[in-house]
Design a protein around this motif. Structure first.
Motif, PDB file in Angstrom:
ATOM      1  N   SER A 125      58.423   0.317 -66.743  1.00 21.02           N
ATOM      2  CA  SER A 125      58.614  -0.315 -65.436  1.00 21.02           C
ATOM      3  C   SER A 125      57.283  -0.776 -64.848  1.00 21.02           C
ATOM      4  CB  SER A 125      59.302   0.656 -64.477  1.00 21.02           C
ATOM      5  OG  SER A 125      58.542   1.846 -64.322  1.00 21.02           O
ATOM      6  N   ALA A 126      57.377  -1.808 -64.010  1.00 27.29           N
ATOM      7  CA  ALA A 126      56.177  -2.371 -63.397  1.00 27.29           C
ATOM      8  C   ALA A 126      56.565  -3.141 -62.152  1.00 27.29           C
ATOM      9  CB  ALA A 126      55.462  -3.300 -64.375  1.00 27.29           C
ATOM     10  N   VAL A 127      55.609  -3.252 -61.236  1.00 30.23           N
ATOM     11  CA  VAL A 127      55.819  -4.076 -60.055  1.00 30.23           C
ATOM     12  C   VAL A 127      54.613  -4.993 -59.883  1.00 30.23           C
ATOM     13  CG1 VAL A 127      54.842  -2.400 -58.425  1.00 30.23           C
ATOM     14  CG2 VAL A 127      56.508  -4.085 -57.616  1.00 30.23           C
ATOM     15  N   CYS A 128      54.875  -6.237 -59.484  1.00 27.44           N
ATOM     16  CA  CYS A 128      53.840  -7.202 -59.170  1.00 27.44           C
ATOM     17  C   CYS A 128      52.921  -7.441 -60.382  1.00 27.44           C
ATOM     18  CB  CYS A 128      53.075  -6.717 -57.944  1.00 27.44           C
ATOM     19  SG  CYS A 128      52.204  -7.984 -57.023  1.00 27.44           S
ATOM     20  N   HIS A 129      51.594  -7.367 -60.198  1.00 23.89           N
ATOM     21  CA  HIS A 129      50.671  -7.582 -61.315  1.00 23.89           C
ATOM     22  C   HIS A 129      50.671  -6.431 -62.313  1.00 23.89           C
ATOM     23  CE1 HIS A 129      48.965 -10.378 -58.275  1.00 23.89           C
ATOM     24  NE2 HIS A 129      48.718 -11.117 -59.329  1.00 23.89           N
ATOM     25  N   GLY A 130      51.389  -5.367 -61.998  1.00 27.67           N
ATOM     26  CA  GLY A 130      51.521  -4.270 -62.958  1.00 27.67           C
ATOM     27  C   GLY A 130      52.170  -4.724 -64.254  1.00 27.67           C
ATOM     28  N   ALA A 131      52.919  -5.827 -64.192  1.00 27.06           N
ATOM     29  CA  ALA A 131      53.563  -6.352 -65.401  1.00 27.06           C
ATOM     30  C   ALA A 131      52.551  -6.810 -66.440  1.00 27.06           C
ATOM     31  CB  ALA A 131      54.507  -7.497 -65.040  1.00 27.06           C
ATOM     32  N   ALA A 132      51.282  -6.886 -66.064  1.00 24.66           N
ATOM     33  CA  ALA A 132      50.232  -7.170 -67.048  1.00 24.66           C
ATOM     34  C   ALA A 132      50.200  -6.086 -68.127  1.00 24.66           C
ATOM     35  CB  ALA A 132      48.872  -7.262 -66.360  1.00 24.66           C
ATOM     36  N   GLY A 133      50.694  -4.902 -67.789  1.00 22.26           N
ATOM     37  CA  GLY A 133      50.740  -3.804 -68.755  1.00 22.26           C
ATOM     38  C   GLY A 133      51.767  -3.987 -69.848  1.00 22.26           C
ATOM     39  N   LEU A 134      52.599  -5.012 -69.748  1.00 24.50           N
ATOM     40  CA  LEU A 134      53.630  -5.265 -70.755  1.00 24.50           C
ATOM     41  C   LEU A 134      53.171  -6.239 -71.838  1.00 24.50           C
ATOM     42  CD1 LEU A 134      56.616  -5.906 -68.280  1.00 24.50           C
ATOM     43  CD2 LEU A 134      55.756  -3.701 -69.123  1.00 24.50           C
ATOM     44  N   ILE A 135      52.085  -6.934 -71.591  1.00 28.66           N
ATOM     45  CA  ILE A 135      51.700  -8.073 -72.415  1.00 28.66           C
ATOM     46  C   ILE A 135      51.463  -7.725 -73.884  1.00 28.66           C
ATOM     47  CG2 ILE A 135      49.811  -9.720 -72.783  1.00 28.66           C
ATOM     48  CD1 ILE A 135      49.664 -10.016 -69.744  1.00 28.66           C
ATOM     49  N   LEU A 136      50.804  -6.624 -74.164  1.00 34.35           N
ATOM     50  CA  LEU A 136      50.472  -6.278 -75.548  1.00 34.35           C
ATOM     51  C   LEU A 136      51.530  -5.417 -76.231  1.00 34.35           C
ATOM     52  CD1 LEU A 136      46.642  -5.504 -75.296  1.00 34.35           C
ATOM     53  CD2 LEU A 136      47.758  -7.634 -75.985  1.00 34.35           C
ATOM     54  N   ALA A 137      52.579  -5.065 -75.526  1.00 33.29           N
ATOM     55  CA  ALA A 137      53.600  -4.174 -76.087  1.00 33.29           C
ATOM     56  C   ALA A 137      54.562  -4.949 -76.987  1.00 33.29           C
ATOM     57  CB  ALA A 137      54.364  -3.480 -74.973  1.00 33.29           C
ATOM     58  N   THR A 138      54.910  -4.345 -78.116  1.00 35.91           N
ATOM     59  CA  THR A 138      55.814  -4.976 -79.073  1.00 35.91           C
ATOM     60  C   THR A 138      56.963  -4.050 -79.445  1.00 35.91           C
ATOM     61  OG1 THR A 138      54.403  -4.224 -80.905  1.00 35.91           O
ATOM     62  CG2 THR A 138      54.020  -6.448 -80.063  1.00 35.91           C
ATOM     63  N   ASP A 139      58.066  -4.649 -79.871  1.00 38.75           N
ATOM     64  CA  ASP A 139      59.210  -3.848 -80.292  1.00 38.75           C
ATOM     65  C   ASP A 139      59.058  -3.441 -81.754  1.00 38.75           C
ATOM     66  OD1 ASP A 139      59.921  -6.044 -81.877  1.00 38.75           O
ATOM     67  OD2 ASP A 139      61.491  -6.732 -80.507  1.00 38.75           O
ATOM     68  N   SER A 140      60.069  -2.825 -82.315  1.00 37.23           N
ATOM     69  CA  SER A 140      59.981  -2.309 -83.681  1.00 37.23           C
ATOM     70  C   SER A 140      59.843  -3.410 -84.724  1.00 37.23           C
ATOM     71  CB  SER A 140      61.216  -1.455 -83.995  1.00 37.23           C
ATOM     72  OG  SER A 140      62.404  -2.203 -83.796  1.00 37.23           O
ATOM     73  N   ASN A 141      60.132  -4.646 -84.333  1.00 39.21           N
ATOM     74  CA  ASN A 141      59.976  -5.786 -85.234  1.00 39.21           C
ATOM     75  C   ASN A 141      58.673  -6.535 -85.022  1.00 39.21           C
ATOM     76  OD1 ASN A 141      62.579  -5.513 -86.524  1.00 39.21           O
ATOM     77  ND2 ASN A 141      63.495  -6.319 -84.648  1.00 39.21           N
ATOM     78  N   GLY A 142      57.831  -5.996 -84.138  1.00 44.02           N
ATOM     79  CA  GLY A 142      56.554  -6.624 -83.876  1.00 44.02           C
ATOM     80  C   GLY A 142      56.600  -7.772 -82.885  1.00 44.02           C
ATOM     81  N   LYS A 143      57.733  -7.950 -82.240  1.00 40.59           N
ATOM     82  CA  LYS A 143      57.872  -9.017 -81.246  1.00 40.59           C
ATOM     83  C   LYS A 143      57.574  -8.479 -79.845  1.00 40.59           C
ATOM     84  CE  LYS A 143      61.346 -11.637 -83.838  1.00 40.59           C
ATOM     85  NZ  LYS A 143      62.711 -12.246 -83.794  1.00 40.59           N
ATOM     86  N   PRO A 144      57.122  -9.331 -78.937  1.00 43.01           N
ATOM     87  CA  PRO A 144      56.839  -8.870 -77.569  1.00 43.01           C
ATOM     88  C   PRO A 144      58.074  -8.210 -76.955  1.00 43.01           C
ATOM     89  CG  PRO A 144      56.010 -11.103 -77.890  1.00 43.01           C
ATOM     90  CD  PRO A 144      56.840 -10.779 -79.093  1.00 43.01           C
ATOM     91  N   ILE A 145      57.888  -7.104 -76.272  1.00 48.64           N
ATOM     92  CA  ILE A 145      59.042  -6.426 -75.666  1.00 48.64           C
ATOM     93  C   ILE A 145      59.674  -7.260 -74.560  1.00 48.64           C
ATOM     94  CG2 ILE A 145      58.119  -4.130 -76.203  1.00 48.64           C
ATOM     95  CD1 ILE A 145      57.588  -3.824 -73.143  1.00 48.64           C
ATOM     96  N   VAL A 146      58.910  -8.234 -74.042  1.00 48.10           N
ATOM     97  CA  VAL A 146      59.450  -9.065 -72.960  1.00 48.10           C
ATOM     98  C   VAL A 146      60.280 -10.236 -73.483  1.00 48.10           C
ATOM     99  CG1 VAL A 146      57.538  -8.445 -71.453  1.00 48.10           C
ATOM    100  CG2 VAL A 146      57.396 -10.558 -72.802  1.00 48.10           C
ATOM    101  N   GLU A 147      60.238 -10.458 -74.785  1.00 46.63           N
ATOM    102  CA  GLU A 147      60.966 -11.609 -75.348  1.00 46.63           C
ATOM    103  C   GLU A 147      62.463 -11.489 -75.078  1.00 46.63           C
ATOM    104  OE1 GLU A 147      61.848 -13.125 -79.818  1.00 46.63           O
ATOM    105  OE2 GLU A 147      59.714 -13.085 -79.279  1.00 46.63           O
ATOM    106  N   ASN A 148      63.021 -12.554 -74.515  1.00 45.14           N
ATOM    107  CA  ASN A 148      64.457 -12.638 -74.185  1.00 45.14           C
ATOM    108  C   ASN A 148      64.909 -11.608 -73.147  1.00 45.14           C
ATOM    109  OD1 ASN A 148      64.851 -14.766 -76.057  1.00 45.14           O
ATOM    110  ND2 ASN A 148      65.029 -13.275 -77.730  1.00 45.14           N
ATOM    111  N   LYS A 149      63.971 -11.059 -72.409  1.00 50.16           N
ATOM    112  CA  LYS A 149      64.305 -10.101 -71.355  1.00 50.16           C
ATOM    113  C   LYS A 149      64.217 -10.781 -69.981  1.00 50.16           C
ATOM    114  CE  LYS A 149      64.892  -6.229 -73.687  1.00 50.16           C
ATOM    115  NZ  LYS A 149      64.773  -6.763 -75.044  1.00 50.16           N
ATOM    116  N   ARG A 150      65.173 -10.453 -69.129  1.00 49.40           N
ATOM    117  CA  ARG A 150      65.094 -10.888 -67.736  1.00 49.40           C
ATOM    118  C   ARG A 150      64.055 -10.019 -67.043  1.00 49.40           C
ATOM    119  NH1 ARG A 150      69.350 -13.542 -64.975  1.00 49.40           N
ATOM    120  NH2 ARG A 150      68.830 -12.261 -63.172  1.00 49.40           N
TER     121      ARG A 150
END
Length: 220
Positions: A125-150
């Motif tokens: 979870s993140a609020v405001c610029h805290g979402a910068a913490g999501l940028i380098l995160a990837t799922d089990s397939n190596g894709k960004p965790i934010v891909e196709n996410k609302r």
């Protein structure tokens, strides 16, 4: 039942390029912190360097509730991110302020921690610029965790309003879109949170309470 444990990751950055203040936006830290504390969760506050996580002085006001002061004390001595074991936590939360754009966004260790929690179906979870913490995160397939996410974050329009778009290294909204996110924008300064599986995001300071409440719902 064991208490739920939440990792809160904050910035160590205190100034922008022009010398203007930045850091943790107090409301975005204190409001969720108090909600989590009253719910009975255990919290660990961590930052890239450890030690003090500065509060953006522009977020300090005599009108702030006094209980925010007690929460703010937890920012005086944070744990270094390298010492964190993600297996110990049920959720991670990133408060905003412009600081995370400079240190959290580029921190590979933070990316690894978020990836681990996300892939273990824990709450991210993140609020405001805290979402910068999501940028380098990837799922089990190596894709960004934010891909196709609302999701949402501080918007380009809000950056223009506060006149700091030229003082940050990149546009957070644009970066999340580049990574494949379905970015949802609401009117500036209105409460707005998005929930997409185990990913919870809020647009701005007014959204801090909504994000915290959604985290609590997911952890129950």
């Amino acid at each position: 039942m064991d208490k739920k444990k939440i990792l809160i990751i904050t910035t160590n950055i205190s100034e922008l390029a022009d010398g203007s203040p930045t850091g943790v936006w107090l409301e975005e830290f204190a409001v969720p912190y108090i909600i989590f504390e009253k719910t009975g969760y255990t919290m660990t506050i961590s930052s890239p360097l450890g030690g003090e996580s500065p509060i953006d002085t522009e977020s300090l006001s005599c009108s702030n509730p006094m209980e925010w002061d007690d929460a703010a004390k937890r920012l005086k001595n944070t744990q270094k991110i390298d010492e964190i074991n993600p297996n110990e936590f049920d959720a991670v939360f990133f408060p905003g302020g412009h600081g995370p754009m400079f240190d959290i966004a580029q921190n590979e260790k933070i990316g690894e921690i978020v990836s681990k929690l996300y892939n273990d179906k824990k709450i991210v979870s993140a609020v405001c610029h805290g979402a910068a913490g999501l940028i380098l995160a990837t799922d089990s397939n190596g894709k960004p965790i934010v891909e196709n996410k609302r999701l949402t974050s501080f918007t380009n329009e809000e950056e223009r309003i506060v006149k700091k778009a030229e003082l940050i290294p990149f546009s957070l909204e644009d970066k999340l879109k580049e990574l494949g996110a379905e970015f949802i924008e609401s009117k500036p300064w209105t409460e707005h949170a998005e929930v997409s599986d185990n990913l919870i995001t809020g647009q701005n300071p007014a959204s801090a309470i909504a994000v915290a409440e959604e985290v609590v719902k997911k952890l129950q």
